[in-house]
Design a protein around this motif. Structure first.
Motif, mmCIF file in Angstrom:
data_model
loop_
_atom_site.group_PDB
_atom_site.id
_atom_site.type_symbol
_atom_site.label_atom_id
_atom_site.label_comp_id
_atom_site.label_asym_id
_atom_site.label_seq_id
_atom_site.Cartn_x
_atom_site.Cartn_y
_atom_site.Cartn_z
ATOM 1 N N SER A 127 4.416 -24.906 -90.141
ATOM 2 C CA SER A 127 4.804 -26.177 -89.530
ATOM 3 C C SER A 127 4.671 -26.120 -88.010
ATOM 4 O O SER A 127 4.223 -27.087 -87.384
ATOM 5 C CB SER A 127 6.246 -26.513 -89.928
ATOM 6 O OG SER A 127 6.643 -27.759 -89.407
ATOM 7 N N ALA A 128 5.049 -24.976 -87.412
ATOM 8 C CA ALA A 128 4.938 -24.840 -85.957
ATOM 9 C C ALA A 128 3.478 -24.802 -85.513
ATOM 10 O O ALA A 128 3.110 -25.385 -84.482
ATOM 11 C CB ALA A 128 5.663 -23.574 -85.503
ATOM 12 N N ARG A 130 1.060 -26.258 -86.923
ATOM 13 C CA ARG A 130 0.492 -27.597 -87.128
ATOM 14 C C ARG A 130 1.442 -28.651 -86.560
ATOM 15 O O ARG A 130 1.704 -29.670 -87.178
ATOM 16 C CB ARG A 130 0.263 -27.854 -88.614
ATOM 17 C CG ARG A 130 -0.734 -26.920 -89.264
ATOM 18 C CD ARG A 130 -2.157 -27.258 -88.864
ATOM 19 N NE ARG A 130 -3.112 -26.385 -89.538
ATOM 20 C CZ ARG A 130 -3.576 -25.259 -89.027
ATOM 21 N NH1 ARG A 130 -3.160 -24.864 -87.832
ATOM 22 N NH2 ARG A 130 -4.434 -24.517 -89.685
ATOM 23 N N GLN A 131 1.967 -28.402 -85.371
ATOM 24 C CA GLN A 131 2.976 -29.278 -84.778
ATOM 25 C C GLN A 131 2.478 -30.716 -84.661
ATOM 26 O O GLN A 131 1.339 -30.972 -84.244
ATOM 27 C CB GLN A 131 3.364 -28.759 -83.394
ATOM 28 C CG GLN A 131 4.525 -29.500 -82.754
ATOM 29 C CD GLN A 131 4.857 -28.977 -81.379
ATOM 30 O OE1 GLN A 131 4.047 -28.269 -80.773
ATOM 31 N NE2 GLN A 131 6.039 -29.308 -80.870
ATOM 32 N N TYR A 132 3.369 -31.650 -85.057
ATOM 33 C CA TYR A 132 3.116 -33.092 -84.993
ATOM 34 C C TYR A 132 1.986 -33.542 -85.914
ATOM 35 O O TYR A 132 1.435 -34.641 -85.745
ATOM 36 C CB TYR A 132 2.822 -33.537 -83.560
ATOM 37 C CG TYR A 132 3.916 -33.210 -82.592
ATOM 38 C CD1 TYR A 132 5.251 -33.454 -82.911
ATOM 39 C CD2 TYR A 132 3.639 -32.634 -81.361
ATOM 40 C CE1 TYR A 132 6.270 -33.137 -82.028
ATOM 41 C CE2 TYR A 132 4.651 -32.314 -80.474
ATOM 42 C CZ TYR A 132 5.965 -32.564 -80.810
ATOM 43 O OH TYR A 132 6.967 -32.245 -79.943
ATOM 44 N N SER A 133 1.617 -32.710 -86.883
ATOM 45 C CA SER A 133 0.621 -33.109 -87.874
ATOM 46 C C SER A 133 1.340 -33.657 -89.104
ATOM 47 O O SER A 133 2.582 -33.663 -89.187
ATOM 48 C CB SER A 133 -0.245 -31.917 -88.271
ATOM 49 O OG SER A 133 0.539 -30.931 -88.933
ATOM 50 N N ASP A 136 3.469 -30.983 -90.642
ATOM 51 C CA ASP A 136 4.714 -30.763 -89.908
ATOM 52 C C ASP A 136 5.738 -31.839 -90.248
ATOM 53 O O ASP A 136 6.913 -31.536 -90.523
ATOM 54 C CB ASP A 136 4.422 -30.759 -88.406
ATOM 55 C CG ASP A 136 5.660 -30.419 -87.579
ATOM 56 O OD1 ASP A 136 6.571 -29.768 -88.127
ATOM 57 O OD2 ASP A 136 5.710 -30.801 -86.396
ATOM 58 N N TYR A 137 5.328 -33.090 -90.246
ATOM 59 C CA TYR A 137 6.259 -34.172 -90.569
ATOM 60 C C TYR A 137 6.752 -34.070 -92.017
ATOM 61 O O TYR A 137 7.935 -34.341 -92.311
ATOM 62 C CB TYR A 137 5.594 -35.524 -90.340
ATOM 63 C CG TYR A 137 5.386 -35.856 -88.887
ATOM 64 C CD1 TYR A 137 6.437 -35.775 -87.970
ATOM 65 C CD2 TYR A 137 4.146 -36.265 -88.408
ATOM 66 C CE1 TYR A 137 6.251 -36.071 -86.641
ATOM 67 C CE2 TYR A 137 3.945 -36.570 -87.067
ATOM 68 C CZ TYR A 137 5.006 -36.472 -86.185
ATOM 69 O OH TYR A 137 4.816 -36.769 -84.849
ATOM 70 N N THR A 140 9.209 -31.174 -92.232
ATOM 71 C CA THR A 140 10.437 -31.542 -91.529
ATOM 72 C C THR A 140 11.298 -32.470 -92.381
ATOM 73 O O THR A 140 12.510 -32.272 -92.510
ATOM 74 C CB THR A 140 10.106 -32.211 -90.192
ATOM 75 O OG1 THR A 140 9.366 -31.309 -89.374
ATOM 76 C CG2 THR A 140 11.372 -32.625 -89.462
ATOM 77 N N THR A 394 13.562 -22.697 -92.548
ATOM 78 C CA THR A 394 12.358 -23.407 -92.112
ATOM 79 C C THR A 394 12.524 -23.970 -90.705
ATOM 80 O O THR A 394 11.641 -23.824 -89.851
ATOM 81 C CB THR A 394 12.050 -24.554 -93.095
ATOM 82 O OG1 THR A 394 11.823 -24.010 -94.394
ATOM 83 C CG2 THR A 394 10.822 -25.324 -92.658
ATOM 84 N N ARG A 398 10.533 -22.553 -87.412
ATOM 85 C CA ARG A 398 9.666 -23.464 -86.652
ATOM 86 C C ARG A 398 10.068 -23.487 -85.183
ATOM 87 O O ARG A 398 9.225 -23.378 -84.285
ATOM 88 C CB ARG A 398 9.755 -24.870 -87.242
ATOM 89 C CG ARG A 398 8.902 -25.912 -86.512
ATOM 90 C CD ARG A 398 9.126 -27.299 -87.099
ATOM 91 N NE ARG A 398 8.294 -28.286 -86.444
ATOM 92 C CZ ARG A 398 8.612 -28.924 -85.323
ATOM 93 N NH1 ARG A 398 9.779 -28.653 -84.727
ATOM 94 N NH2 ARG A 398 7.796 -29.818 -84.791
#
Length: 511
Positions: A127-128, A130-133, A136-137, A140, A394, A398
């Protein structure tokens, strides 16, 4: 270091003594253990009351009773001193009850903790990266959703949608074309988002994932794979080789020839072992499996030492992980071969996923059948505990990875032209684990404590049942047995976390 360890042990002992006094007094004041006998109409009521007073020493002040309990508990850490944790209101030995309960609870909690840590850290790092992908969403949202669910609701949902739903589906285990198409598309979208890259690479990954997932689900349907599963002589060797290749790509990279030789040698040995062990595996027991894993670990370490060239340490890690994972494939295949015998057992009656209890009553079978039975009973409570802890790991993984990736030394490593895999695995990953060590230490005690609710939902006979029985009866001895185990685990893992800090960060030293 020795003085630090001794100080921590001394402080921990003082904390345990003070906390045990507080807990004992609170439980003793919470309820009268003779209350049920006062309301009894038994003709020998007075005799029963006097008998219980004698068993629990209720004629003594609370402080003196606590001192007696403390003296008996202290003898548990001295070999051959005669451990004595008292008796229950039914005059049952708490020591015997605790031994059974601890085994069941630790079996449940260990699996949940390991899975939560491994999966949580893996998902958090992905997730980190691929941040803001979309990945990631999605992660989250899923982590916050799982974190907000109470354990009792998680248990009920698992019972209804996993156990009952899957058991009903096993009557005719066939995937419809709509399910195959939807799952294949979701798998394609997931893997292309996780792997990333340019448009062509994403399309290739998407197409490959859709085709492979759809083909696997179709073959599982037409062959009734869920009724008689097996990895077989083709898929098992391929998985062993794939695990070896995965360890090389993850730890050393594609250009490390010594790593490829190490993983290849270990994989060849395990593939040969897969075919050689088939006639003997049905007669194995737990100790036999333990010996197989030890041998696989030894083969991996030896191969890494002999073929590691200039980086024997890295080669030995690759060899060890390849050996353990490869042996896991061999053992998993043998368990799967016995699935149909378990499924058709009259005691199971075609409904393998259990919703209550820790074992099937009066089930007859060898080690493999009993192992499958243990797995099916542990599955739901383990998933329930794992998902709640997984969400926290998680988020922390992240956040820790994002913080580390913004450090100057990471930018320097990238500026030097190091591959992204090297930057993430060798430089960022280790430092991102530092805050997680504290969470793991705190979570172990909390997870065992939280297992009380989960055990109650799934009628799992463990430490939760021991605690509930003692608390409802106003009997301090079972409650104190539960408390002492939780306290020792919490203190021990916090101590391990301090040592792990010094191992992960050379700037931190235990003095």
């Amino acid at each position: 270091m020795l003085s630090y360890v001794l100080r921590r042990i001394g402080v921990s002992i003082l904390i345990l003594i003070a906390a045990s006094l507080l807990m004992y007094v609170l439980v003793a004041w919470s309820r009268d253990p003779l209350q049920d006998l006062y309301a009894s109409s038994s003709p020998n009521k007075e005799q029963l009351i006097l008998q219980r007073i004698q068993w629990l020493h209720l004629d003594q002040p609370i402080i003196l009773r606590w001192l007696n309990w403390l003296g008996g508990a202290a003898r548990c850490v001295v070999p051959f001193a005669g451990c004595d944790l008292g008796v229950t209101i039914q005059n049952q030995s708490v020591q015997v009850l605790l031994a059974r309960a601890v085994g069941s609870t630790l079996q449940l909690v260990t699996a949940a903790t390991v899975l939560a840590i491994v999966l949580g850290i893996t998902v958090g790092i992905v997730s980190a990266l691929r941040q803001y992908s979309a990945v990631d969403y999605t992660f989250t949202f899923a982590s916050f959703f799982l974190y907000s669910l109470p354990s009792f609701l998680m248990g009920v949902l698992l019972k209804v949608f996993v156990a009952i739903g899957f058991n009903d589906w096993l009557r005719d285990p066939v995937f419809s074309w709509a399910v195959i198409i939807v799952v294949s598309l979701v798998a394609g979208l997931f893997w292309q988002a996780v792997i990333g890259g340019n448009r062509q690479r994403r399309l290739t990954v998407f197409a490959a994932s859709v085709i492979v997932t759809g083909l696997m689900m179709y073959l599982m349907s037409v062959t009734s794979w869920f009724l008689n599963p097996s990895l077989g002589p083709i898929l098992s060797p391929l998985l062993i080789i794939a695990f070896g290749a995965g360890m090389v790509l993850l730890i050393a990279g594609t250009r490390a020839r010594f790593a490829w030789r190490t993983a290849g040698a270990v994989a060849i040995v395990l593939v040969v072992a897969y075919f050689a062990l088939q006639p003997f595996l049905p007669a194995f027991n737990g100790w036999g499996l333990f010996l197989l894993f030890v041998l696989a670990l030894g083969v991996g370490l030896l191969a890494g030492w002999l073929l590691g060239e200039h980086d024997k340490g890295q080669a030995m890690r690759i060899g060890a992980l390849t050996g353990l994972l490869g042996m896991g494939v061999i053992i998993l295949d043998q368990f799967m071969r016995n699935w149909n015998a378990y499924l058709t057992n009259p005691r199971v009656n075609g409904r393998p996923i259990a919703t209550v209890g820790s074992q099937t009553p009066n089930l007859q079978g060898d080690f493999w059948i009993q192992g499958i039975d243990t797995f099916t009973h542990l599955l739901l409570p383990t998933i329930s505990l794992m998902l709640i802890s997984f969400a926290g790991y998680t988020r922390y993984a992240r956040g820790g990875m994002l913080e580390v990736l913004n450090q100057d030394y990471i930018r320097t490593a990238r500026a030097k032209g190091l591959p992204e895999r090297t930057v993430v695995v060798r430089h960022a990953f280790r430092n991102s684990l530092i805050p997680i060590t504290t969470i793991v230490a705190a979570d172990v005690g909390g997870l065992i404590g939280g297992a009380i609710i989960t055990e109650r939902i799934f009628a799992f006979s463990g430490m939760g049942a021991l605690f509930n029985t003692g608390l409802q009866a106003g009997d301090p001895n079972p409650v104190m047995a539960y408390f002492i185990v939780i306290a020792i685990f919490a203190i021990t893992f916090n101590f391990i976390a301090d040592l792990a800090y010094s191992a992960l960060d050379p700037r931190v030293r235990a003095k």
